[in-house]
Motif scaffolding. Structure first.
Motif, PDB file in Angstrom:
ATOM      1  N   PRO A 165       0.814  -1.218   0.000  1.00 27.89           N
ATOM      2  CA  PRO A 165       0.000   0.000   0.000  1.00 27.89           C
ATOM      3  C   PRO A 165       0.852   1.274   0.000  1.00 27.89           C
ATOM      4  CG  PRO A 165      -0.711  -1.546   1.699  1.00 27.89           C
ATOM      5  CD  PRO A 165       0.625  -2.007   1.212  1.00 27.89           C
ATOM      6  N   SER A 166       0.177   2.400  -0.215  1.00 23.77           N
ATOM      7  CA  SER A 166       0.819   3.703  -0.075  1.00 23.77           C
ATOM      8  C   SER A 166       1.341   3.885   1.344  1.00 23.77           C
ATOM      9  CB  SER A 166      -0.178   4.824  -0.351  1.00 23.77           C
ATOM     10  OG  SER A 166      -0.696   4.767  -1.654  1.00 23.77           O
TER      11      SER A 166
ATOM     12  N   ASP B  62      11.275   6.362   5.664  1.00 24.64           N
ATOM     13  CA  ASP B  62      10.437   5.211   6.022  1.00 24.64           C
ATOM     14  C   ASP B  62      10.069   4.454   4.753  1.00 24.64           C
ATOM     15  OD1 ASP B  62       8.683   3.359   6.992  1.00 24.64           O
ATOM     16  OD2 ASP B  62       7.270   4.793   7.851  1.00 24.64           O
ATOM     17  N   LEU B  63      10.677   3.287   4.572  1.00 24.24           N
ATOM     18  CA  LEU B  63      10.430   2.460   3.396  1.00 24.24           C
ATOM     19  C   LEU B  63       9.361   1.410   3.616  1.00 24.24           C
ATOM     20  CD1 LEU B  63      14.104   1.606   2.282  1.00 24.24           C
ATOM     21  CD2 LEU B  63      12.730   3.589   1.644  1.00 24.24           C
ATOM     22  N   VAL B  64       8.989   1.141   4.873  1.00 24.95           N
ATOM     23  CA  VAL B  64       8.266  -0.091   5.207  1.00 24.95           C
ATOM     24  C   VAL B  64       6.756   0.152   5.278  1.00 24.95           C
ATOM     25  CG1 VAL B  64       8.075  -2.010   6.822  1.00 24.95           C
ATOM     26  CG2 VAL B  64      10.279  -0.839   6.518  1.00 24.95           C
TER      27      VAL B  64
ATOM     28  N   ARG C   5      14.250  13.023  -2.984  1.00 23.40           N
ATOM     29  CA  ARG C   5      13.754  13.680  -4.203  1.00 23.40           C
ATOM     30  C   ARG C   5      13.109  12.682  -5.166  1.00 23.40           C
ATOM     31  NH1 ARG C   5      18.610  17.068  -6.566  1.00 23.40           N
ATOM     32  NH2 ARG C   5      17.038  17.457  -8.159  1.00 23.40           N
ATOM     33  N   VAL C   6      13.240  11.389  -4.884  1.00 21.89           N
ATOM     34  CA  VAL C   6      12.717  10.369  -5.796  1.00 21.89           C
ATOM     35  C   VAL C   6      11.197  10.455  -5.921  1.00 21.89           C
ATOM     36  CG1 VAL C   6      12.315   7.867  -5.978  1.00 21.89           C
ATOM     37  CG2 VAL C   6      14.632   8.748  -5.677  1.00 21.89           C
TER      38      VAL C   6
ATOM     39  N   VAL D  65      10.711   3.854  -1.839  1.00 18.31           N
ATOM     40  CA  VAL D  65      11.312   5.161  -1.619  1.00 18.31           C
ATOM     41  C   VAL D  65      10.302   6.264  -1.907  1.00 18.31           C
ATOM     42  CG1 VAL D  65      13.165   6.712  -2.323  1.00 18.31           C
ATOM     43  CG2 VAL D  65      13.621   4.269  -2.107  1.00 18.31           C
ATOM     44  N   ALA D  66       9.508   6.091  -2.961  1.00 19.20           N
ATOM     45  CA  ALA D  66       8.505   7.089  -3.327  1.00 19.20           C
ATOM     46  C   ALA D  66       7.282   7.046  -2.421  1.00 19.20           C
ATOM     47  CB  ALA D  66       8.078   6.886  -4.774  1.00 19.20           C
ATOM     48  N   GLY D  67       7.058   5.925  -1.734  1.00 21.70           N
ATOM     49  CA  GLY D  67       5.896   5.785  -0.854  1.00 21.70           C
ATOM     50  C   GLY D  67       4.608   5.466  -1.573  1.00 21.70           C
TER      51      GLY D  67
END
Length: 465
Positions: free
Chosen positions: A192-193, A209-211, A359-360, A414-416
């Motif tokens: 999920p987002s 926070d990647l998780v 910035r990704v 990385v982008a979430g």
């Protein structure tokens, strides 16, 4: 002995997914106790070959809310997530876990959905590997062929769901850890987002926070049901409301086809053929397909490797703060130490790679000014045999293999943004091949609707067939 292993049989669980079981429970055709007994019998039948379980608690479950939409359906929780009274070992032998004092927030969401927690699943050490393998323990094996990896880090969850022990299982994803094992084991795996479910305590401690938590399941509707229930239990006003997605939409979507990996790794023939076939299917359904790029280059890969090393470094140096006096860094796997050593060499670059990684999200969002969804492989090649990604492999060789394999999934972390793996194909030998749909922040609905459409026209293979 056949390399294919499954537990499907004519018992209380049958062939049903979680939504089907919940319907049978409401009609009182079956009881939660009967389902738990079936889980115990199935686990006993297959886990000695798959090694997906950490612990089985069918006799002492943590039961969900009786009015939840999936009330009474049994599930399993990954070994890095706290369930009150149960230890969470994080896949490592480096400390002795104590019983958790409180439920993790995501566990509260699962219980609000009505799910019964009946055990925990294996993962590689701290989720740092893309295969559930260990330096000094049995690997988790793929039920489609036990010679092969079940993926990671939610490898135990994926192996047991694919084998039919439970209809769905909790998983989480910090670089592909829901989607990779889903692709390896022929499951639906939606990341999920960021913020759709409760924040993950492990990810929230880190600079980026990647998780994100979620589930692996055998049907799109199961994943949709869990997400809808979690969203109801804890609404995030910063994201669009999700609701229950129950089928495909009639919208014509702009779908970008991404076949070249950010790492430059060659996509193998089986994977390329499966993704191309899904693109052709979507075109027949009326969607507009056009070529697209990943939107990031090899600098992103280097930055992600440095950040991956930072995560391992925090474990090596801060493990005692997290886990207490029993933590012994000398018992950590070679991969964890190798990544930590990599970060020590990269430490001076920390402000730069963190700035670029932050910035990704904006760069990735720009992709969605031209496309509604990106279609790509989940992985650059099909799941490897056990040993190829073992943590005992020489570090430089192992990291090169991992970066070539896990070529497409980390970007969404990385982008979430949300992304889903779907079991859309197979090799000639029957090993599952997944495809990847990525969307814009908060738009799980579009991904689920498209997943329903693919599932309807290209039904998932069943291991029991």
């Amino acid at each position: 002995m056949s390399p294919r292993v499954h537990a499907f049989t004519d018992d209380a669980l049958g062939d049903d997914d979680a939504v089907g079981l919940a319907e049978r429970l409401r009609r009182r055709e079956v009881s939660p106790a009967e389902l738990r007994a079936a889980v115990a019998a199935r686990a006993a039948a297959v886990d000695p070959r798959l090694h997906g379980l950490v612990a089985e608690h069918t006799a002492e479950p943590v039961t969900g809310e009786p009015d939840g939409p999936l009330a009474g359906v049994p599930t399993l929780v990954k070994d890095n997530t706290e369930v009150r009274g149960r230890p969470a070992g994080h896949g490592t032998a480096a400390f002795t876990p104590a019983p958790a004092r409180e439920h993790a927030e995501v566990v509260r969401q699962l219980l609000a959905a009505g799910l019964d927690l009946v055990g925990s699943t294996r993962m590689p050490e701290y989720g740092l590997n893309a295969s559930t393998e260990f330096a000094a323990a049995e690997p988790t094996r793929n039920p489609w062929d036990t010679r092969f990896s079940a993926g990671a880090s939610s490898g135990g969850a994926a192996a047991l769901v694919a084998a039919g022990v439970v209809p769905l299982a909790h998983a989480n994803d910090g670089g592909g850890s829901i989607r990779i094992p889903a692709a390896a084991c022929g499951l639906v795996g939606l990341k999920p987002s960021r913020g759709r479910l409760a924040p993950n305590a492990n990810g929230a401690r880190m600079p980026i926070d990647l998780v994100t938590d979620g589930v692996v399941s055998r049907s799109v509707r199961d994943t949709a049901a869990v997400l809808a229930a979690a969203d109801r239990a804890r609404r995030n006003p910063a994201l669009p409301p999700l609701g229950l997605v129950e089928g495909p939409a009639r919208r014509r979507l702009r779908i970008g086809l991404v076949l070249d990996s950010p790492t430059g790794a060659a996509v193998d023939a089986d994977t390329r053929e499966t993704v191309t076939a899904v693109a052709e299917l979507l075109a027949k359904q009326g969607h507009e397909i056009s070529e697209a790029g990943a939107g990031v280059g090899t600098r992103f890969v280097d930055d992600f490797l440095d950040y991956w090393g930072l995560l391992a470094f925090s474990v090596v140096t801060g493990g005692r703060l997290l886990h207490g006096r029993t933590f012994d860094p000398h018992l950590l796997d070679p991969l964890t130490h190798g990544l930590a050593d990599h970060y020590r060499r990269a430490m001076a670059r920390t402000p730069v790679f963190l700035h670029r990684l932050r910035r990704v999200a904006a760069a990735h969002a720009e992709q969605f000014t031209r496309h509604d969804v990106l279609l790509s492989p989940v992985l650059a090649h099909t799941t490897p045999e056990i040993g190829w990604l073992a943590p005992t492999q020489p570090f430089e060789q192992l990291t090169a293999r991992l970066l070539d394999y896990v070529a497409f999934t980390p970007l969404a972390n990385v982008a979430g943004t949300p992304a889903v793996a779907l079991p859309a194909g197979a090799t000639a030998g029957g090993i599952p091949v997944g495809v990847h749909l990525a969307g814009t922040l908060g738009d799980e609905r579009t991904l689920l609707e498209l997943a329903y459409a693919i599932e309807a026209d290209r039904p998932w293979r069943r291991i029991q067939d």
